[in-house]
Design a protein around this motif. Sequence first.
Motif, short mmCIF file in Angstrom:
data_model
loop_
_atom_site.label_atom_id
_atom_site.label_comp_id
_atom_site.label_asym_id
_atom_site.label_seq_id
_atom_site.Cartn_x
_atom_site.Cartn_y
_atom_site.Cartn_z
N THR A 394 23.66 33.41 35.29
CA THR A 394 23.48 34.84 35.05
C THR A 394 24.62 35.68 35.60
N ILE A 395 25.63 35.07 36.13
CA ILE A 395 26.73 35.81 36.74
C ILE A 395 27.32 36.79 35.74
N SER A 396 27.67 37.97 36.22
CA SER A 396 28.29 38.95 35.34
C SER A 396 29.69 38.49 34.97
N ARG A 397 30.19 38.98 33.86
CA ARG A 397 31.54 38.62 33.45
C ARG A 397 32.56 39.09 34.48
N GLU A 398 32.25 40.24 35.12
CA GLU A 398 33.16 40.78 36.13
C GLU A 398 33.25 39.86 37.34
N ASP A 399 32.09 39.41 37.83
CA ASP A 399 32.09 38.51 38.99
C ASP A 399 32.67 37.14 38.62
N LEU A 400 32.38 36.68 37.41
CA LEU A 400 32.93 35.39 36.99
C LEU A 400 34.45 35.46 36.93
N THR A 401 34.97 36.52 36.36
CA THR A 401 36.42 36.69 36.28
C THR A 401 37.03 36.83 37.66
N ALA A 402 36.38 37.61 38.52
CA ALA A 402 36.89 37.79 39.88
C ALA A 402 36.89 36.48 40.65
N GLY A 403 35.83 35.68 40.50
CA GLY A 403 35.78 34.39 41.17
C GLY A 403 36.87 33.45 40.69
N LEU A 404 37.09 33.42 39.39
CA LEU A 404 38.15 32.56 38.83
C LEU A 404 39.53 33.06 39.25
N ASP A 405 39.68 34.38 39.37
CA ASP A 405 40.95 34.93 39.87
C ASP A 405 41.21 34.47 41.30
N THR A 406 40.15 34.50 42.12
CA THR A 406 40.29 34.06 43.51
C THR A 406 40.63 32.58 43.59
N LEU A 407 39.98 31.79 42.74
CA LEU A 407 40.29 30.36 42.70
C LEU A 407 41.73 30.14 42.28
N GLU A 408 42.19 30.86 41.27
CA GLU A 408 43.58 30.71 40.83
C GLU A 408 44.56 31.10 41.93
N ALA A 409 44.25 32.17 42.66
CA ALA A 409 45.14 32.59 43.74
C ALA A 409 45.22 31.53 44.83
#
Length: 424
Positions: A394-409
């Motif tokens: 159920t994660i929002s697209r915003e949180d999903l994108t932010a989490g993946l951004d953090t992982l990429e960083a």
Amino acid sequence: MSIFEKLESGVQSYARSFPVEFDKAEGARLITRNGDSYIDFLAGAGSLNYGHNHPALKDALIDYIQSGGITHGLDMHTRAKAEFLRALDETILSPRDMTYKVQFTGPTGTNAVEAALKLARKVTGRQNVICFTNGFHGVTQGALAATGNTHHRGAAGVTLSGVTRMPYDGYLGDGLNTTEYLDRVLGDNSSGVDHPAAVLVEVIQGEGGLNAASMDWLQSLEQVCRKHDILLIVDDIQAGCGRSGTFFSFEPAGISPDIICLSKSLSGMGLPFAILLAKPEYDGWKPGEHNGTFRGNNHAFITAAAALREFWSDDTFIKEVRAKIALVTQRLGDIAVDYGNGRISTRGRGMMQGLVFENGDMAAKVCRLAFENGLVIETSGPDDEVVKCLCPLTISREDLTAGLDTLEAAVATIFPKTTILAAE
């Protein structure tokens, strides 16, 4: 010295990776006592597919408690149990033309596996069970015998027996269908493999490193089971309840397991709850042969029924999940290409995907850096070399994108970007 250091056993594990004190949670966010917010890519090891404190589930539970509903009922008939069974039948079983008996086991996934193994052995009169490399099925003795992980097996203290291990799909390379080997040894009276009661398999191996079986392999495995009169048990404890992109992980293969183990996200709220689905002809128990004091968790029945009604009455939810799966697949693939320089790959299926590193030290460093920047994420695999994305569905697209951004960083901190190296 904190109260945890003073009193808690050294067996604790997740607390070592995330050394903060969490206090509240909502959706895909964990909040500490200090008010720091973390995006949750762990989701209770897959037991929170619908996120933390989903309003529909929380309200249903609060209403039930305030009404004076039964909390503990052993296996007696209760309104809560009836509501769950109706919801399961109407939203999951009947729409899929699935006919199964429902057994309420003890409240943990490993207890569901224990029940499955006992039932298969009881109805067939055989003892041996086929399980697979890198499988993980729990840490009680029977389930542990079927588990491949040396770390967990080493804590048993006794010889673990009653199983024969076979190579999982892809274990011997992409060009070899390992079910052909299984078929061969089962058909050879001198192979040394006792005729098994069942085959126990995860369609996606969560703790084993996100190995995902192909549909062809699963279909071949079912054919081998039918040919040799062996029960097919699917452990869908982590991959079930929508995490693969369908409610059951095996649905795309079109197979029909004889026994299915469900737990983790079944309650929808992280409440302990596990069941066994067994085809009616294999429901061979005598009353009380497999029981447990807490097999009647009525609070879990209420939230599980609410989750099934809320998310599985139509295809709206799963379509949203599949859109998120596509995003995760694309982003992880891009990270592997942009930073890996051949040293990072992707693995998994559905919302069980991750990045595979050369060793566990690299993966652990990525997780530490991600946590320092607000992302809770963990590893899996035989050497903990896989960084596993297991966020709420159920994660929002915003949180999903932010989490993946953090992982990429975090990955970028360790690995230079491949495209920059190429340009230089």
